[in-house]
Structure formats: C-alpha cells, structure tokens
Design a protein around this motif. Structure first.
Motif, PDB file in Angstrom:
ATOM      1  N   GLY A 282       4.344  27.002 -76.878  1.00  0.00           N
ATOM      2  CA  GLY A 282       4.936  26.183 -77.947  1.00  0.00           C
ATOM      3  C   GLY A 282       6.213  26.793 -78.492  1.00  0.00           C
ATOM      4  O   GLY A 282       7.233  26.099 -78.659  1.00  0.00           O
ATOM      5  N   LEU A 286      10.145  25.238 -78.214  1.00  0.00           N
ATOM      6  CA  LEU A 286      10.987  25.034 -79.403  1.00  0.00           C
ATOM      7  C   LEU A 286      12.297  25.816 -79.282  1.00  0.00           C
ATOM      8  O   LEU A 286      13.358  25.342 -79.704  1.00  0.00           O
ATOM      9  N   ASN A 289      14.553  23.986 -76.921  1.00  0.00           N
ATOM     10  CA  ASN A 289      15.127  22.831 -77.623  1.00  0.00           C
ATOM     11  C   ASN A 289      16.343  23.238 -78.452  1.00  0.00           C
ATOM     12  O   ASN A 289      17.366  22.548 -78.462  1.00  0.00           O
ATOM     13  N   SER A 309       8.655  26.383 -88.162  1.00  0.00           N
ATOM     14  CA  SER A 309       8.358  25.862 -86.815  1.00  0.00           C
ATOM     15  C   SER A 309       7.234  26.657 -86.164  1.00  0.00           C
ATOM     16  O   SER A 309       6.371  26.100 -85.474  1.00  0.00           O
ATOM     17  N   THR A 313       3.659  25.135 -84.993  1.00  0.00           N
ATOM     18  CA  THR A 313       3.168  25.321 -83.620  1.00  0.00           C
ATOM     19  C   THR A 313       1.750  25.883 -83.642  1.00  0.00           C
ATOM     20  O   THR A 313       0.863  25.409 -82.917  1.00  0.00           O
ATOM     21  N   THR A 316      -0.814  23.159 -85.046  1.00  0.00           N
ATOM     22  CA  THR A 316      -1.028  22.027 -84.132  1.00  0.00           C
ATOM     23  C   THR A 316      -1.785  22.435 -82.875  1.00  0.00           C
ATOM     24  O   THR A 316      -2.761  21.792 -82.488  1.00  0.00           O
ATOM     25  N   THR A 317      -1.324  23.519 -82.233  1.00  0.00           N
ATOM     26  CA  THR A 317      -1.991  23.928 -80.986  1.00  0.00           C
ATOM     27  C   THR A 317      -3.407  24.447 -81.250  1.00  0.00           C
ATOM     28  O   THR A 317      -4.298  24.269 -80.423  1.00  0.00           O
ATOM     29  N   LEU A 330       1.493  16.443 -76.332  1.00  0.00           N
ATOM     30  CA  LEU A 330       2.342  17.265 -77.203  1.00  0.00           C
ATOM     31  C   LEU A 330       3.475  17.919 -76.415  1.00  0.00           C
ATOM     32  O   LEU A 330       4.624  17.970 -76.875  1.00  0.00           O
ATOM     33  N   THR A 334       7.389  17.223 -77.241  1.00  0.00           N
ATOM     34  CA  THR A 334       8.269  18.293 -77.728  1.00  0.00           C
ATOM     35  C   THR A 334       9.359  18.665 -76.723  1.00  0.00           C
ATOM     36  O   THR A 334      10.407  19.164 -77.113  1.00  0.00           O
ATOM     37  N   SER A 335       9.121  18.396 -75.436  1.00  0.00           N
ATOM     38  CA  SER A 335      10.116  18.776 -74.429  1.00  0.00           C
ATOM     39  C   SER A 335      10.934  17.577 -73.935  1.00  0.00           C
ATOM     40  O   SER A 335      11.726  17.713 -73.000  1.00  0.00           O
ATOM     41  N   ARG A 336      10.760  16.417 -74.570  1.00  0.00           N
ATOM     42  CA  ARG A 336      11.366  15.178 -74.044  1.00  0.00           C
ATOM     43  C   ARG A 336      12.892  15.203 -73.995  1.00  0.00           C
ATOM     44  O   ARG A 336      13.503  14.531 -73.170  1.00  0.00           O
TER      45      ARG A 336
END
Length: 352
Positions: A282, A286, A289, A309, A313, A316-317, A330, A334-336
């Motif tokens: 994660g 980030l 990104n 952040s 992470t 959520t994880t 996820l 996040t990597s889109r």
C-alpha cells in the motif's frame, strides 16, 4: 547449536529497530510472535550490510573486506566483536547515530541470530552472503551514468531486495506447513515483490542518490525515449525523461501486482503476515502515485507520503486483510492512474 538470547540482547534488538526503521518498527509487531524476533533480526542484519555499502568514508576495498567479514560473522566463522571493532571507527557522519549504535552492538544482534533454528539460520546466512557480495559488486561500478539496462536493474534489485523476499518466504514456510505447500510459487513471486518495493525506492530516491554520485536507473529505457541519463538535472521537465520514468512506474506497478498475488497465497487466517505484506504494498503504491503526479520532482521529500496516508493504508488494509477480492479492488482503484502495467522483464533474475 542454538541457545536462548539474553533478555538484554532481545530488548536491544527491539529498541534499535525503532531507531533504524520507522516502517519495519510498525510492520514487524504485526507478525505472529514466533516470527517477530527472527524477522526483526533479519532486518537488522540487512541494515548492517547496507550501512557498510552506504558509508561514503569507506573505500571500495574496505567495503568489500568488511562485507565479506560480516557474512562470515553471520555464519559463525568470524568474531562479531572484531568486526564491530574494525568498522565502528571508520563510520562517517553520513551514517545516522542509530546505525553507529547498531554497528557498535553487532555482537548483541549476532547472539540473537545464533539462537535460531537451523532452517532460520540458513535463510539468514544465505541472504546476507548474497546481498553483501552483490551490493559490493555494484558499488564498485557506481556512477551517475546509470545502469546498462533493465536486466542490470533487475539484478541490482535482486541483490538489495529480491533475496530478502526469498529469505522471508523461507521463514514463512518454516513457520507454517500450509504456507509451505505453495513454496515454489511463493519463492518466484517473492523476487518480484522485492523488486517492486526496491524500484519504488530507486524512483523516490533518484535525487538523493545522485547527490552521493549514484544512479540506479537503466540507460536503455531512457535512451529508447531519446534521453541520456548523464544529462539529468534536478527539476528537469524534459518529456523524454518523463516518458522513461513512466515506463519504470509501469514496471514497478506490475511487480506490486505480483506482490498482491503473493499475499493472496498466504492463508487468510494468517492476518498478521498478510498485514506485514499489505502495508508495504500500500505504501509503495501511494509513493508511485506521488511520483507519477510530480514527475518533475527534484528531491525525495516532494514525493514522500504523508502520515495521514500511512494511517489510512494501515486501517484499510487491516480491515480487509482476509478478503482477497476487496484487496484486488483496492489495488485497482489506488493504482488506476499509474501508467499501464506491462512487465518488460518477465524473466526474473535467476541468481542463486
């Protein structure tokens, strides 16, 4: 022969981990209790190896000699006290105080190392031996010209991180028969996992590395896009350089996708091991990104992820650690915005 480490040695290990790595000081306590001490120790052994390579006050000859000596120390063939006695006075101010302290207390760390079972010790010894030799080899050719090509970068990433992935997998398989059933697939994926994390570090640290005369980027990717790494300057907004950077971001993303596949092969009930892996994935995504959003960054601080952040992470994880389909979703979300993942290096480095 194994023996119980003293309470003082074990406490020192826990204490110094906080000083040399905030990330691992967070993730290691998530592991099952029987893995915490050996993986904490493994991290410290790698950190000592890294300190030898990184200290600019050491000549190439000293680096090689001390790296070889430390590998022998880990294997029980050389004195930890003599190693610390030789290296400690040579360390420069470039090496942080916590690492000075770690080197000084190498004997305490090694006493813990020598308390582990034979399988664990072999995994640690192999990792340090390969890492020490490989990093010393690369340091001797360090320059601002970059590495020759992507395979050379793969090899460098293997020595620095892929071999660590293999070591961790050995330790996980020793811990759990259920994990051990997937060992061949996990071992291969572990190299890719390590490479994804290391490539993220290389891209984040481009400018910090250049300040000390090193560049770990592959020349071929940039030359193909019409850019010579020797022309690299901080704050550069050259589209050709950024095109090369985009390709490497795509490769790193592909490796992190493999890291998620690796994590999904760990039984869902082993939530601690999954969290240990997921937090690293994660934070790497980030970071990629941020690099992607600021391809003209000129110092590592500009692409460092915020504490907020990191916390998001972790929360959520941790919440979805046992749910593979949610983790996959996820990852995609996040990597889109990262460049399309297409591994240029299907053939992972076969170095044994």
């Amino acid at each position: 022969m194994t023996s119980q480490p003293s309470i003082d040695d074990a406490q020192y290990q826990d204490h110094i981990l906080q000083g040399v790595s905030r990330t691992f000081a967070l993730t290691i306590p998530q592991l099952p209790e029987t893995l915490r001490r050996v993986i904490g120790n493994a991290y410290l052994l790698c950190r000592i190896t890294d300190t030898i390579e990184d200290d600019s006050a050491l000549t190439n000859e000293q680096t090689r000699q001390l790296s070889d000596m430390f590998a022998e120390v880990v294997c029980g063939n050389a004195s930890a006290e003599e190693f610390a006695h030789q290296l400690y006075p040579l360390l420069s101010a470039h090496t942080i105080p916590a690492e000075h302290d770690l080197i000084k207390n190498t004997p305490a760390v090694i006493r813990v190392t020598h308390s582990f079972n034979p399988v664990q010790r072999r995994a640690l010894e192999r990792c340090v031996r390969i890492m020490a030799k490989g990093m010393a080899d690369y340091q001797e050719t360090e320059s601002l010209d970059g590495l020759k090509d992507l395979p050379a970068m793969n090899e460098y990433c293997y020595y620095v991180a892929g071999v660590v992935g293999e070591m961790l997998t050995e330790l996980f398989c020793d811990y759990s028969e259920e994990i051990n059933r997937h060992k061949p697939a996990l071992m291969k994926l572990s190299v890719s996992f390590g490479q994804g994390l290391q490539m993220t570090n290389i891209l984040k640290d481009i400018w910090d590395d250049r300040k000390r005369g090193a560049c770990w980027l592959p020349q071929d990717i940039f030359l193909k896009n019409g850019f010579d790494l020797r022309d690299l300057r901080p704050g550069i907004s050259d589209e050709k350089f950024q095109a090369g950077l985009a390709e490497l971001l795509a490769v790193a993303k592909g490796h992190l996708q493999n890291a998620l596949t690796y994590t999904s092969m760990i039984p869902p009930k082993e939530k601690g091991i999954r969290k240990f892996c997921l937090w690293a994935i994660g934070m790497a995504i980030l970071t990629l990104n941020k690099i992607n959003q600021h391809r003209d960054f000129s110092e590592g601080a500009q692409v460092k992820i915020s504490r907020r952040s990191v916390k998001a992470t972790i929360v959520t994880t941790s919440l979805f650690a046992s749910h593979d389909w949610i983790l996959e979703l996820l990852f995609r979300l996040t990597s889109r915005n990262l460049p399309l993942a297409g591994l240029h290096n299907e053939a992972l480095p076969e170095i044994r």
